[in-house]
Design an enzyme around this catalytic site. Sequence first.
Site, PDB file in Angstrom:
ATOM      1  N   TRP A 273      -6.353  12.934   1.381  1.00 51.42           N
ATOM      2  CA  TRP A 273      -6.321  11.587   0.787  1.00 51.42           C
ATOM      3  C   TRP A 273      -7.728  10.990   0.708  1.00 51.42           C
ATOM      4  O   TRP A 273      -8.066  10.335  -0.283  1.00 51.42           O
ATOM      5  CB  TRP A 273      -5.380  10.662   1.554  1.00 51.42           C
ATOM      6  CG  TRP A 273      -3.961  11.137   1.521  1.00 51.42           C
ATOM      7  CD1 TRP A 273      -3.203  11.569   2.567  1.00 51.42           C
ATOM      8  CD2 TRP A 273      -3.118  11.268   0.355  1.00 51.42           C
ATOM      9  NE1 TRP A 273      -1.955  11.947   2.135  1.00 51.42           N
ATOM     10  CE2 TRP A 273      -1.868  11.776   0.799  1.00 51.42           C
ATOM     11  CE3 TRP A 273      -3.290  11.011  -1.015  1.00 51.42           C
ATOM     12  CZ2 TRP A 273      -0.804  12.025  -0.084  1.00 51.42           C
ATOM     13  CZ3 TRP A 273      -2.233  11.260  -1.891  1.00 51.42           C
ATOM     14  CH2 TRP A 273      -1.013  11.757  -1.427  1.00 51.42           C
TER      15      TRP A 273
ATOM     16  N   ASP B 112      -7.729   3.073   4.210  1.00 50.64           N
ATOM     17  CA  ASP B 112      -6.415   3.491   3.734  1.00 50.64           C
ATOM     18  C   ASP B 112      -5.555   3.664   4.978  1.00 50.64           C
ATOM     19  O   ASP B 112      -5.737   4.605   5.747  1.00 50.64           O
ATOM     20  CB  ASP B 112      -6.552   4.817   2.969  1.00 50.64           C
ATOM     21  CG  ASP B 112      -5.203   5.382   2.520  1.00 50.64           C
ATOM     22  OD1 ASP B 112      -4.163   4.791   2.856  1.00 50.64           O
ATOM     23  OD2 ASP B 112      -5.214   6.431   1.825  1.00 50.64           O
TER      24      ASP B 112
ATOM     25  N   LYS C  34       5.500   4.999   4.043  1.00 46.99           N
ATOM     26  CA  LYS C  34       5.365   5.750   5.287  1.00 46.99           C
ATOM     27  C   LYS C  34       5.900   4.915   6.455  1.00 46.99           C
ATOM     28  O   LYS C  34       6.774   5.326   7.169  1.00 46.99           O
ATOM     29  CB  LYS C  34       3.900   6.123   5.557  1.00 46.99           C
ATOM     30  CG  LYS C  34       3.184   6.777   4.368  1.00 46.99           C
ATOM     31  CD  LYS C  34       3.611   8.213   4.132  1.00 46.99           C
ATOM     32  CE  LYS C  34       3.185   8.779   2.774  1.00 46.99           C
ATOM     33  NZ  LYS C  34       1.778   8.702   2.451  1.00 46.99           N
TER      34      LYS C  34
END
Length: 358
Positions: free
Chosen positions: A102, A172, A196
Site C-alpha cells: 500500500w 494511511d 477494515k
Amino acid sequence: MNKIYNFSAGPAVLNQSVLKAMSEASIDYLGSGISLMEMSHRSELVMEMVSQTKILVRDLLSISNEYEVLFLQGGASLQFSMIPMNLLNENQVADYADTGAWSNKAIKEAENFGEVNVICSSKDSTYNHIPKELKQNLDSTYLHLTSNNTIYGTQWKNFPIPLNNDSYLIADMSSDIFSRSLDISKFGLIYAGAQKNIGPAGVTLVIIRKDILGKVNRIIPTMMNYQTHIEKDSMFNTPPVMAIYAVNRSLNWLDTIGGIEKMADINLRKAMKLYDEIERNSLFNSPIEESDRSLMNVPFIFSNKGNDNDFLSFCDKRGLKTLKGHRSVGGFRASIYNAMPEEGVDALVQAMKDYESI
Ligand SMILES: *Cc1c(COP(=O)(O)O)cnc(C)c1O
C-alpha cells in the site's frame, strides 16, 4: 454447529450489533417507516446521523477544532492521489516510507504530482520489518507512512517526527485506526478506508488539519478538492449513507465497550495470545521481526514443510474462515481487528494446538 469467526483482512468482521442495526435500518430506519437507503441525504434524520458520526469520531480520538472530519468515497486508494494533488506542488518534495504494497501504491501516485523522496524501504527483506533508519529530506512538505501494513503484518509502534518544522505526518491508517491510542496533533492528515476496522467498503474517513490546505497552485477538480468537502460538510454530492451509518454503529459499539484505550488493551491481549502460540507451536513461525509485529494482521507460516490447504480446511471445519495468507506472502494470515472477539482468537489458538497434536 461451530460459531463462525471471519479472519478476513478486509472487508472484515463487524460486531453483531452493527449488523443487526444495519438490517433494521435497511427496512425501517428508526421507526420512520422507510429504509435508510431510500432517504434523502438532506433529510433531518440523515443529517443528524452523519453529524453524530462525526462527533463520535471526534470524541473517541479527541480531535481538536483545527481538524476537519470528512467522509469521502473512492477508498483509501483515491487518497493516494488526492493527498499529493492537494498538498504537494510540482517543484516540492515529499517523504514517503516504503513498508509494503500500500505504501508503494501511494508512492507511485505521488510521483505524478511532485518529487518523492523514499526515506526507507524494507522491500529487500519482503517487508518483514519497519526500517529504523530514515533518510528524511529537510525540505520535505510532508512525511507519508502506512501505520499498519495489512498484507505483510507490520506496524509502526512509534511514529517518526518530521525534521522540518513546517512538515507534518500523513498516515494511511486503513487497517489500524481506532485500534490503539493516537495523538492526532502529530498529524496533518489521517485517512482510512472503513472496511477494515470501522465499517463496510464505500466510505473513507479523512481527518485533516485545515491549515495545510490552500498551498498548491494547480487546478484541483472539484470532487478531488478537500476544500469542497469541508465547505459542504461531506455533502457536496450524495454520500454513502448506509456505509456511514455502519461506521456510526461500529463507533457507538466501541464507545459502549469503553473507547479506544479499552479496545487497545483487548487488542494487545488478543494479539499476544496468537503470537505466543505461534512461538510455542513447533509447526508455525512468524516471518515478521518481533518488535514490528502488527496487532491487527498476524501472518504465520509453517516452520518446515506443511500443507497449507490441509490446515486451512482443518480450520474451516471449525468455523475459522478466511485464514489464507495474502498471495504475495503465502501461509496464513489472521486479521484480528476490533470486531474480532477474543473467543475467535482462542478458537484459532486451540485449532493450532490440536493440529500440532494430530
Ligand atoms: C485495504 C487498504 C487500502 C486500500 O483501500 P481501498 O479502500 O480498497 O482503496 C489502502 N491502504 C491500506 C493500509 C489498506 O489496508
